[in-house]
Design a protein around this motif. Structure first.
Motif, PDB file in Angstrom:
ATOM      1  N   GLY A 185       0.830  -1.198   0.000  1.00 56.14           N
ATOM      2  CA  GLY A 185       0.000   0.000   0.000  1.00 56.14           C
ATOM      3  C   GLY A 185       0.868   1.253   0.000  1.00 56.14           C
ATOM      4  N   LEU A 186       0.229   2.396   0.154  1.00 53.89           N
ATOM      5  CA  LEU A 186       0.938   3.677   0.111  1.00 53.89           C
ATOM      6  C   LEU A 186       1.504   4.094   1.462  1.00 53.89           C
ATOM      7  N   ARG A 187       1.161   3.335   2.513  1.00 54.11           N
ATOM      8  CA  ARG A 187       1.522   3.745   3.869  1.00 54.11           C
ATOM      9  C   ARG A 187       3.014   4.017   4.040  1.00 54.11           C
ATOM     10  N   GLY A 188       3.858   3.056   3.615  1.00 55.49           N
ATOM     11  CA  GLY A 188       5.285   3.230   3.829  1.00 55.49           C
ATOM     12  C   GLY A 188       5.833   4.462   3.139  1.00 55.49           C
ATOM     13  N   THR A 189       5.414   4.663   1.903  1.00 51.61           N
ATOM     14  CA  THR A 189       5.859   5.842   1.161  1.00 51.61           C
ATOM     15  C   THR A 189       5.437   7.126   1.864  1.00 51.61           C
ATOM     16  N   LEU A 190       4.200   7.164   2.339  1.00 51.76           N
ATOM     17  CA  LEU A 190       3.669   8.393   2.938  1.00 51.76           C
ATOM     18  C   LEU A 190       4.196   8.635   4.344  1.00 51.76           C
ATOM     19  N   ASN A 191       4.827   7.629   4.947  1.00 48.63           N
ATOM     20  CA  ASN A 191       5.432   7.857   6.266  1.00 48.63           C
ATOM     21  C   ASN A 191       6.494   8.946   6.228  1.00 48.63           C
ATOM     22  N   TRP A 192       7.105   9.154   5.072  1.00 43.41           N
ATOM     23  CA  TRP A 192       8.119  10.212   4.971  1.00 43.41           C
ATOM     24  C   TRP A 192       7.521  11.594   5.213  1.00 43.41           C
ATOM     25  N   TYR A 193       6.239  11.760   4.939  1.00 45.84           N
ATOM     26  CA  TYR A 193       5.597  13.059   5.164  1.00 45.84           C
ATOM     27  C   TYR A 193       5.240  13.263   6.637  1.00 45.84           C
ATOM     28  N   ARG A 194       5.365  12.226   7.449  1.00 49.83           N
ATOM     29  CA  ARG A 194       4.979  12.311   8.859  1.00 49.83           C
ATOM     30  C   ARG A 194       6.180  12.419   9.787  1.00 49.83           C
ATOM     31  N   ASN A 195       7.366  12.585   9.237  1.00 54.93           N
ATOM     32  CA  ASN A 195       8.569  12.366  10.034  1.00 54.93           C
ATOM     33  C   ASN A 195       9.392  13.617  10.303  1.00 54.93           C
ATOM     34  N   ARG A 196       8.812  14.766  10.232  1.00 59.52           N
ATOM     35  CA  ARG A 196       9.572  16.003  10.427  1.00 59.52           C
ATOM     36  C   ARG A 196      10.186  16.074  11.828  1.00 59.52           C
ATOM     37  N   GLU A 197       9.428  15.667  12.841  1.00 66.07           N
ATOM     38  CA  GLU A 197       9.933  15.789  14.214  1.00 66.07           C
ATOM     39  C   GLU A 197      11.114  14.855  14.462  1.00 66.07           C
ATOM     40  N   GLN A 198      11.024  13.621  13.962  1.00 66.36           N
ATOM     41  CA  GLN A 198      12.147  12.684  14.107  1.00 66.36           C
ATOM     42  C   GLN A 198      13.401  13.241  13.444  1.00 66.36           C
ATOM     43  N   ASN A 199      13.264  13.766  12.229  1.00 68.49           N
ATOM     44  CA  ASN A 199      14.421  14.323  11.534  1.00 68.49           C
ATOM     45  C   ASN A 199      14.983  15.535  12.270  1.00 68.49           C
ATOM     46  N   PHE A 200      14.095  16.358  12.818  1.00 72.55           N
ATOM     47  CA  PHE A 200      14.550  17.531  13.569  1.00 72.55           C
ATOM     48  C   PHE A 200      15.356  17.094  14.796  1.00 72.55           C
ATOM     49  N   ASN A 201      14.841  16.124  15.541  1.00 66.27           N
ATOM     50  CA  ASN A 201      15.547  15.666  16.737  1.00 66.27           C
ATOM     51  C   ASN A 201      16.902  15.060  16.395  1.00 66.27           C
ATOM     52  N   ASP A 202      16.963  14.316  15.297  1.00 66.67           N
ATOM     53  CA  ASP A 202      18.242  13.764  14.852  1.00 66.67           C
ATOM     54  C   ASP A 202      19.238  14.873  14.561  1.00 66.67           C
ATOM     55  N   GLU A 203      18.767  15.889  13.867  1.00 68.78           N
ATOM     56  CA  GLU A 203      19.687  16.912  13.374  1.00 68.78           C
ATOM     57  C   GLU A 203      20.154  17.876  14.450  1.00 68.78           C
ATOM     58  N   LEU A 204      19.520  17.830  15.615  1.00 68.32           N
ATOM     59  CA  LEU A 204      20.050  18.605  16.740  1.00 68.32           C
ATOM     60  C   LEU A 204      21.441  18.101  17.129  1.00 68.32           C
ATOM     61  N   ARG A 205      21.741  16.848  16.760  1.00 74.00           N
ATOM     62  CA  ARG A 205      23.045  16.254  17.072  1.00 74.00           C
ATOM     63  C   ARG A 205      24.055  16.459  15.949  1.00 74.00           C
ATOM     64  N   LEU A 206      23.622  17.045  14.855  1.00 77.73           N
ATOM     65  CA  LEU A 206      24.522  17.245  13.713  1.00 77.73           C
ATOM     66  C   LEU A 206      25.445  18.431  13.976  1.00 77.73           C
ATOM     67  N   GLU A 207      26.729  18.204  13.873  1.00 77.94           N
ATOM     68  CA  GLU A 207      27.681  19.307  14.037  1.00 77.94           C
ATOM     69  C   GLU A 207      27.910  20.037  12.720  1.00 77.94           C
ATOM     70  N   ARG A 208      27.849  19.322  11.611  1.00 79.84           N
ATOM     71  CA  ARG A 208      28.106  19.902  10.296  1.00 79.84           C
ATOM     72  C   ARG A 208      26.828  20.521   9.741  1.00 79.84           C
ATOM     73  N   LYS A 209      26.914  21.748   9.233  1.00 86.37           N
ATOM     74  CA  LYS A 209      25.755  22.447   8.680  1.00 86.37           C
ATOM     75  C   LYS A 209      25.893  22.746   7.189  1.00 86.37           C
ATOM     76  N   THR A 210      27.106  22.636   6.667  1.00 82.09           N
ATOM     77  CA  THR A 210      27.345  22.968   5.262  1.00 82.09           C
ATOM     78  C   THR A 210      27.918  21.758   4.527  1.00 82.09           C
ATOM     79  N   ILE A 211      27.697  21.738   3.235  1.00 83.33           N
ATOM     80  CA  ILE A 211      28.196  20.662   2.382  1.00 83.33           C
ATOM     81  C   ILE A 211      29.406  21.183   1.620  1.00 83.33           C
ATOM     82  N   ASP A 212      30.503  20.481   1.724  1.00 84.00           N
ATOM     83  CA  ASP A 212      31.774  20.979   1.202  1.00 84.00           C
ATOM     84  C   ASP A 212      32.249  20.246  -0.039  1.00 84.00           C
TER      85      ASP A 212
END
Length: 231
Positions: A185-212
């Motif tokens: 079904g479409l559920r797995g694909t659409l889970n990416w639209y529900r995951n902003r908070e998880q990605n935000f919490n992960d990225e609080l631990r990211l030290e790098r902010k720019t791509i070199d």
């Protein structure tokens, strides 16, 4: 083209697409399956198993977002990257809910709220339904020009059955993707639209902010979702 240029090309499915398990989200920790961090780690492991010290990484849409984050989480791995229709946004310490972004800054992302709601995967279930939905997403139109998908509202269910075939996808391809999506079904694909908070919490631990590393960004001129960012 890339093969002819002598490159080895690998096209893995991200979680929720293709032949992946598309696991259910039964608790908050399950959202990690559909996070940029998890996808970046998977790409690193895939490269290790293939004996690659560095890779050129490319992606479209969600894949494009993952490409950028892989370069941030594992900068030693990615030598060059390219994305199609996915501009770069740097990690931030301020979480912006999707509904707030749609209301204040990005009205053209309204379709994402609908895709994240759970309504779409509950209504688009059978293979014929999925094919109608994909036909709409790829621009199929009704006899009077009716659209089946709106960038501000998402699927327009009442129009789906009467749409003519999109010129962007032939029957063979539509049949293939209908069968692929029917598996989970479409559920797995659409889970990416529900995951902003998880990605935000992960990225609080990211030290790098720019791509070199060198980056190629390819923008689709008529991409309605990007018009607010690139008028």
């Amino acid at each position: 083209m890339l093969l002819e240029a002598g490159y080895r090309v690998v096209c893995p499915d991200i979680m929720g697409f293709g032949r992946t398990d598309a696991p259910h989200i039964d608790q908050a920790s399950d959202m990690a399956y559909y996070s940029f961090k998890r996808a970046a780690d998977d790409i690193k492991e895939l490269a290790r198993q293939m004996g690659c010290e560095t890779i050129i990484l490319g992606g479209h849409d969600w894949g494009g977002a993952i490409v950028y984050r892989t370069a941030l989480w594992h900068p030693e791995l990615v030598s060059h990257l390219f994305t199609v229709c996915t501009p770069y946004w740097a990690p931030t310490k301020t979480h912006a809910p999707l509904a707030s972004l749609v209301e204040t800054r990005l009205p053209n992302w309204g379709y994402q709220l609908r895709l994240a709601s759970g309504d779409v995967e509950n209504r688009i279930v059978s293979k014929p339904d999925i094919k109608q939905f994909l036909n709409a997403v790829y621009g199929g139109r009704g006899p009077n020009g009716e659209a089946g998908f709106s960038h501000t509202k998402g699927p327009l269910y009442e129009h789906l059955p009467k749409l003519n075939r999109t010129p962007l996808m032939g029957e063979e391809l539509l049949e293939f993707y209908g069968a692929e999506y029917e598996r989970h079904g479409l559920r797995g694909t659409l889970n990416w639209y529900r995951n902003r908070e998880q990605n935000f919490n992960d990225e609080l631990r990211l030290e790098r902010k720019t791509i070199d590393v060198p980056v190629l960004f390819i923008q689709a001129t008529n991409d309605a979702a990007l018009r607010t960012l690139f008028p």
